[in-house]
Motif scaffolding. Structure first.
Motif, PDB file in Angstrom:
ATOM      1  N   LYS A  23      47.028  12.249 -32.260  1.00 41.19           N
ATOM      2  CA  LYS A  23      48.087  11.241 -32.215  1.00 41.19           C
ATOM      3  C   LYS A  23      48.619  10.991 -33.614  1.00 41.19           C
ATOM      4  O   LYS A  23      47.903  11.148 -34.605  1.00 41.19           O
ATOM      5  N   VAL A  24      49.888  10.624 -33.670  1.00 38.89           N
ATOM      6  CA  VAL A  24      50.541  10.263 -34.926  1.00 38.89           C
ATOM      7  C   VAL A  24      50.590   8.742 -34.969  1.00 38.89           C
ATOM      8  O   VAL A  24      51.116   8.099 -34.057  1.00 38.89           O
ATOM      9  N   VAL A  25      50.026   8.172 -36.032  1.00 39.17           N
ATOM     10  CA  VAL A  25      49.908   6.722 -36.167  1.00 39.17           C
ATOM     11  C   VAL A  25      50.706   6.271 -37.389  1.00 39.17           C
ATOM     12  O   VAL A  25      50.412   6.688 -38.510  1.00 39.17           O
ATOM     13  N   PRO A  26      51.727   5.416 -37.187  1.00 39.27           N
ATOM     14  CA  PRO A  26      52.477   4.913 -38.338  1.00 39.27           C
ATOM     15  C   PRO A  26      51.613   3.960 -39.170  1.00 39.27           C
ATOM     16  O   PRO A  26      50.770   3.240 -38.637  1.00 39.27           O
ATOM     17  N   ALA A  27      51.834   3.974 -40.480  1.00 40.21           N
ATOM     18  CA  ALA A  27      51.101   3.090 -41.386  1.00 40.21           C
ATOM     19  C   ALA A  27      52.025   2.677 -42.530  1.00 40.21           C
ATOM     20  O   ALA A  27      52.906   3.430 -42.929  1.00 40.21           O
ATOM     21  N   ARG A  28      51.796   1.490 -43.046  1.00 35.71           N
ATOM     22  CA  ARG A  28      52.550   1.014 -44.212  1.00 35.71           C
ATOM     23  C   ARG A  28      51.539   0.841 -45.349  1.00 35.71           C
ATOM     24  O   ARG A  28      50.593   0.061 -45.241  1.00 35.71           O
ATOM     25  N   VAL A  29      51.742   1.581 -46.435  1.00 34.35           N
ATOM     26  CA  VAL A  29      50.831   1.556 -47.580  1.00 34.35           C
ATOM     27  C   VAL A  29      51.655   1.335 -48.838  1.00 34.35           C
ATOM     28  O   VAL A  29      52.575   2.112 -49.130  1.00 34.35           O
ATOM     29  N   ASN A  30      51.344   0.274 -49.579  1.00 38.37           N
ATOM     30  CA  ASN A  30      52.069  -0.045 -50.817  1.00 38.37           C
ATOM     31  C   ASN A  30      53.577  -0.053 -50.600  1.00 38.37           C
ATOM     32  O   ASN A  30      54.338   0.539 -51.361  1.00 38.37           O
ATOM     33  N   ASN A  31      54.006  -0.714 -49.525  1.00 34.28           N
ATOM     34  CA  ASN A  31      55.424  -0.850 -49.170  1.00 34.28           C
ATOM     35  C   ASN A  31      56.123   0.472 -48.863  1.00 34.28           C
ATOM     36  O   ASN A  31      57.333   0.580 -48.975  1.00 34.28           O
ATOM     37  N   ALA A  32      55.359   1.477 -48.493  1.00 38.87           N
ATOM     38  CA  ALA A  32      55.934   2.767 -48.101  1.00 38.87           C
ATOM     39  C   ALA A  32      55.426   3.115 -46.705  1.00 38.87           C
ATOM     40  O   ALA A  32      54.290   2.820 -46.347  1.00 38.87           O
ATOM     41  N   ASP A  33      56.295   3.736 -45.916  1.00 39.16           N
ATOM     42  CA  ASP A  33      55.934   4.139 -44.561  1.00 39.16           C
ATOM     43  C   ASP A  33      55.319   5.536 -44.572  1.00 39.16           C
ATOM     44  O   ASP A  33      55.834   6.443 -45.241  1.00 39.16           O
ATOM     45  N   TYR A  34      54.232   5.677 -43.842  1.00 35.12           N
ATOM     46  CA  TYR A  34      53.553   6.962 -43.688  1.00 35.12           C
ATOM     47  C   TYR A  34      53.264   7.191 -42.212  1.00 35.12           C
ATOM     48  O   TYR A  34      53.257   6.252 -41.412  1.00 35.12           O
ATOM     49  N   PHE A  35      52.986   8.436 -41.891  1.00 40.10           N
ATOM     50  CA  PHE A  35      52.621   8.813 -40.539  1.00 40.10           C
ATOM     51  C   PHE A  35      51.316   9.594 -40.629  1.00 40.10           C
ATOM     52  O   PHE A  35      51.291  10.699 -41.166  1.00 40.10           O
ATOM     53  N   ARG A  36      50.257   8.984 -40.125  1.00 38.04           N
ATOM     54  CA  ARG A  36      48.934   9.603 -40.176  1.00 38.04           C
ATOM     55  C   ARG A  36      48.703  10.409 -38.906  1.00 38.04           C
ATOM     56  O   ARG A  36      49.015   9.949 -37.808  1.00 38.04           O
ATOM     57  N   VAL A  37      48.137  11.585 -39.076  1.00 38.56           N
ATOM     58  CA  VAL A  37      47.802  12.428 -37.933  1.00 38.56           C
ATOM     59  C   VAL A  37      46.298  12.306 -37.715  1.00 38.56           C
ATOM     60  O   VAL A  37      45.512  12.700 -38.577  1.00 38.56           O
ATOM     61  N   TRP A  38      45.936  11.722 -36.582  1.00 39.32           N
ATOM     62  CA  TRP A  38      44.539  11.497 -36.246  1.00 39.32           C
ATOM     63  C   TRP A  38      44.121  12.415 -35.116  1.00 39.32           C
ATOM     64  O   TRP A  38      44.889  12.676 -34.196  1.00 39.32           O
ATOM     65  N   VAL A  39      42.872  12.876 -35.168  1.00 39.61           N
ATOM     66  CA  VAL A  39      42.285  13.699 -34.115  1.00 39.61           C
ATOM     67  C   VAL A  39      41.006  12.998 -33.668  1.00 39.61           C
ATOM     68  O   VAL A  39      40.210  12.583 -34.487  1.00 39.61           O
ATOM     69  N   GLY A  40      40.835  12.866 -32.357  1.00 43.09           N
ATOM     70  CA  GLY A  40      39.631  12.220 -31.853  1.00 43.09           C
ATOM     71  C   GLY A  40      39.994  11.138 -30.862  1.00 43.09           C
ATOM     72  O   GLY A  40      41.122  11.115 -30.385  1.00 43.09           O
ATOM     73  N   PRO A  41      39.127  10.280 -30.520  1.00 39.85           N
ATOM     74  CA  PRO A  41      37.799  10.054 -31.098  1.00 39.85           C
ATOM     75  C   PRO A  41      36.760  11.044 -30.561  1.00 39.85           C
ATOM     76  O   PRO A  41      36.975  11.707 -29.555  1.00 39.85           O
ATOM     77  N   TYR A  42      35.629  11.078 -31.251  1.00 43.47           N
ATOM     78  CA  TYR A  42      34.505  11.927 -30.856  1.00 43.47           C
ATOM     79  C   TYR A  42      33.278  11.062 -30.649  1.00 43.47           C
ATOM     80  O   TYR A  42      33.153   9.982 -31.231  1.00 43.47           O
ATOM     81  N   ALA A  43      32.358  11.560 -29.842  1.00 44.66           N
ATOM     82  CA  ALA A  43      31.175  10.789 -29.466  1.00 44.66           C
ATOM     83  C   ALA A  43      30.216  10.562 -30.629  1.00 44.66           C
ATOM     84  O   ALA A  43      29.470   9.590 -30.642  1.00 44.66           O
ATOM     85  N   SER A  44      30.247  11.463 -31.613  1.00 43.08           N
ATOM     86  CA  SER A  44      29.328  11.322 -32.742  1.00 43.08           C
ATOM     87  C   SER A  44      29.996  11.826 -34.016  1.00 43.08           C
ATOM     88  O   SER A  44      30.963  12.584 -33.968  1.00 43.08           O
TER      89      SER A  44
END
Length: 70
Positions: free
Chosen positions: A24-45
Motif C-alpha cells: 500500500k502507498v501511505v501519504p505522510a507529511r514530514v517537515n512540511n513536505a508531502d511524501y508517499f511511503r510504500v509499505w509491504v505487510g503486515p507479517y506475522a513475525s
C-alpha cells in the motif's frame, strides 16, 4: 520499502514489488513536505518480514526497513 515525493514514483515501486505481497502507498507529511511511503505487510513475525525484505533486496526491488508496532 521506499518513500517518494512524487506519487507516480511510489506507484511504480508498488507495482515492482509484485502481487505476492500486500502493498500500500501511505501519504505522510514530514517537515512540511508531502511524501508517499510504500509499505509491504503486515507479517506475522519480524523474522517473516526480514525474509521478505531480504528477498526483495536480492531481487533489486528495494532495500526496505522493517517497522514494528512494538
Amino acid at each position: 520499502v521506499g518513500a517518494f515525493s512524487q506519487i507516480g514514483n511510489a506507484e511504480r515501486m508498488s507495482r515492482s514489488v509484485g502481487t505476492n505481497h500486500n502493498v500500500k502507498v501511505v501519504p505522510a507529511r514530514v517537515n512540511n513536505a508531502d511524501y508517499f511511503r510504500v509499505w509491504v505487510g503486515p507479517y506475522a513475525s519480524e523474522s517473516q518480514a526480514d525474509r521478505v525484505r531480504s528477498d526483495m533486496a536480492r531481487r533489486g526491488v528495494a532495500d526496505g526497513v522493517i517497522v514494528s508496532g512494538r
